[in-house]
Scaffold this active site. Sequence first.
Site, PDB file in Angstrom:
ATOM      1  N   GLY A 255       0.837  -1.185   0.000  1.00 53.09           N
ATOM      2  CA  GLY A 255       0.000   0.000   0.000  1.00 53.09           C
ATOM      3  C   GLY A 255       0.865   1.224   0.000  1.00 53.09           C
ATOM      4  N   SER A 256       0.440   2.258   0.708  1.00 53.31           N
ATOM      5  CA  SER A 256       1.210   3.486   0.709  1.00 53.31           C
ATOM      6  C   SER A 256       0.616   4.467   1.706  1.00 53.31           C
ATOM      7  CB  SER A 256       1.212   4.143  -0.681  1.00 53.31           C
ATOM      8  OG  SER A 256       1.602   3.240  -1.674  1.00 53.31           O
TER       9      SER A 256
END
Length: 842
Positions: A255-256
Site C-alpha cells: 500500500g502506501s
Amino acid sequence: MTHTVRRGVMPLLALTLASAALLSACGGDDPTDGGPPASFTYSAEIRRTAMGVPHIKAADWGGVGYGYGYAQAQDDLCTIANSMLTFRGERSRYFGADAVIPFQSTIGQPKNLDADFYHRHVLNDDVMQRLIAAQPDRLKQVVAGYAAGYNRYVREIKAGGDATAHTACRGEDWVKPLTDTDVFRRMYAAHFAAGYSNYLVQIANATAPVTAMTSMASPGAPSAGQRPRVAKATRLAIASDRLPSFEVGGKEGVGSNMMGFGTAATGDSSPLLFGNPHWYWRGPDRFYQAQFTIPGELNVSGTSFLGVPVIQIGHTNDVAWSHTVSAARRYGLFQLSLVPGDPTSYLRDGAPVKMTARSLIVPVKQGDGTVINVTRTLYESQYGPIVNLGALNPALGWNANTAFAIRDINAANFRVFRVWLRWSQARSLDELAAIQREESSIPWVNTVAVARGSGQAWYADIGAVPNVSPAQMASCATPLTAALSAALPRTPVLDGSRSSCDWLTDADSKQPGAIGTSRMPSLLRDDYVLNSNDSYWLSNPAAPLTGFSDLMGPAGTASLSLRTRLAHLLAQGRLAGTDGYAGNKATSDTVRAMVLNSRALSAELMKDQALALLCAPPTPISVTTDTATGETFNPARSVDPTEACAALQAWDNKGLIASRGAHVWDEFWSRAARLPETSLYAVPFSAADPVNTPRDLNAAAVATLKQAFGAAILRIQASGYALTATRGETLFAPRGSDRIPLFGGCGTQGYFTIACSPTRIDQGGYTLDTATSANSYLQVVRFPAEGVEAYTFLTFSLSDDPASTHYSDYTRAYSAGQWQRMPFSEAEIAKDPALTTKTISE
C-alpha cells in the site's frame, strides 16, 4: 506482435521511430558542445549524483528512453532479464515447470508453468497490437529507446564489459535483447494488479471439461436457456483460505501513505507533498529513481517500476504527485450458462456465443536439460478470460452447464501510461487534475498532488472502475453468484446470460463499462488531504466524501485501519502544534521527521490496558494454541510473562532502531488483532468519530488475549532474541555479511512508518530483503520561488547487484535517517559532489 532481435536489426516499430529520430537529429547538434553527431539514432547523457541516481538528458523522447534503459540495465540487469521471461511466458523454458518465480510481485509467486500460460493468454499478440496502436508517438519513442538502451548494455556485458558486474546472470542465455513489444507487454501486465493478477492460477488452469454431460448440473446452475432466477445465496461452502486477496500483493498487502498540505497548513506560499508507497524491495515491481530531461520540453524526477520508462510517482518544476492502492474494485465475475453439449459456447439473451479458443504452447525444460512442449487451450468470453473457481467449491468450477468469466476494467484501458506521460509536462494543479479527468485511466491507485501557485492539495480516486448499479447487483444475482458475492464483498458477480447485466456506460465514461468521471470522488483542501489505503471516504475528516458507487469503497460503514487513523492524528497534531515539534506548520523539516518517527498507534491506545489485563500481577499463562501459526500445544505450554511485562512497561511505544521491546508488542498484537472488532474492543466503530474508534480493550476477551500474549512470548523465546532486544537488532536489511538496522513496523500494529517483514522472528529475525510491504520511495516536495525542494529516499538502494557501490548506500542513509536533497536544476546537478557523466550514442 513479438519480434526477434539480432544486433543490427531493429523491430518495425523501433526502426520507424529510429528513422524519425534520425531526421530530427539532422537539425544539427554541435559536436563541440557535447551533442551527438547527426548520424546517431539515439543519444543520451547519463549524469549520476549521490546514491547513483541517474539524471538522463537527451534531445528527444527516444533518447530519454535510451538512457533510462541503459541505466536500469547497469543497475538491475538480472532482475529485469529474469522478469522479462515472466512477461513473455518463457520461464519454464529456462527454469522448469514447477519452480516458482523467485521474487514477489503483484502476481505473487506462482509456478512457472502457470505464469507462462497466464501471460501468453492475457498478454497475447492481438491485444498487444491494439494497445501499441493506441499509444501516443512520444510513448512509442521512449519505449523503443528504452529497449535500444537496455540492449546496448546487454551487448556490452556479453562482450566482457563491466567485468565484475552482474555475475549472477551475465553469462546466462536468458539474458537477451528486448523488443519494444516486450517493454509494452511488461507495462500492460502492470494494469492488472487489482484484477486478473489475483486470479492467475485460476485463469491459467481454466481448461474446458472433457465431456459435456448436461445431467452434471452444478448446484444452483440454470439449465441451458433458462433465465437464472434472483435468489438468496445458495448454501455453498467457500474455501475462504483460497479466495483471491483484496490486498494488492497478498495477505498483508502492499500500500502506501501520502499527504498533501495546502498553504493554510504550510504557512508560506508553497503547498507540500509527502509520498511513500509501501512496495516491493525485490523483483520487477521494485521502484527505480531517475530524472528525465529534454531541454525546453520535459523535466520530471521520480520513480517507476523496472522496465517501465515513464515516471509514475514524482514531480516536475511545478507539480508533484504520489499514489496509494485504492479500495475500489477493478474487476467483476460473470456466470455463464453453457450451450447443451458444448461447454465452450454460452447463451446470451437466448442466443449461443462461441468462446474464443487460444491454443498455447509453452516450452518446458526437463530434468535432463531437454525441452519439451506443453500445450493448453485456454478460452475467452466477451467479458474476458474463463476462470476456474473450482478450488473455492466444485460447484464453481467449469462444468457442463456453467462457467465463470472475469472482466478486468483495465484490460481495455489503453490510456494508463498516457496520464503519467502528460503529468510529466504539467505546469499547474488545475492542469494535472484536468488531465486526470480527461484520461480517467489511473488503474488501481488513489492520487494526492500539489503544485506551484496553488494553495490547495488535491485528492482523487479518478480512474478506471466498473459501472454496476445497485439494481443490477440485486437483479443479476443467481444462487451461485449470490453465494460468491457474499465471499467477495463489493465484487460484482453477475449473470452473464443477459445483456441487461452488462456493466453500464455513463455519458462521460472514457471506455465502455466504466463509471463516468463526474461520479468519482475528489477533494481540494487548503489544510490537508491524505490516503493510507482506506477508501476515498475520509481523505479529510472535516469533509467526508459520500454518495459514490459501492464499488469505490465503503463510506462510513467500516472502521479505518490503525495506519489511516494515525495518519490523520499526525496531520492534525502537526497543525494543532501538539506533536512535540516546533510550531504548528507542516514544514519540510517537521514532515520529514514525523513520517519516520515510528509511532505504533495500537500501543498508544491499548498497551496500558493490556498491561492491566495481562500483567497486574503477571501470572503463568497456559498456552494451548498459537493463532498466528495454527500450532496447538498438547500438553499446554506454561509461560511466565514477568520479563515480557517488564519489557513492554519500559518500551517507548515506537519502532525506532533503539526502541527496546517493540517486537514483544508486535508479536502480541498480530495475534490479538485476529479477534473480531466486536470481541476485541469495548468501544465500537462510530462513523461520527472514525479517527478515535474503535478503541479500548474488551475485558471480556482477557482469556483470548492471554493466549495471544503467551504464544507471542513462546515465539520470541524460540527465536533466540531477548525480550529486551532493540528494534534494530530484530529488524534489518541484509547486505552481504552486514545487517543494516531499520525502524518502523507493520500496519496491523498501527505503524505509519512501514517496515513489515515477510519472515517470522524465529526465522532469523524480521528481514526486509524480500519485503512486500515496506517504505520504498519516499519524497517530500515543495515549490519555493527559487526552484524545487525535493528530499527523497530509495530505501532498498538503486542496484540489485552486490558488486555495485549502489547496492546498499541508500539503505544505509535511510537507516541513519539521512534524507537526500535531490538535485533537480542543471546548476544543482552540476554542483553535486558525487557527479559522474557518461554519454552514450548509437
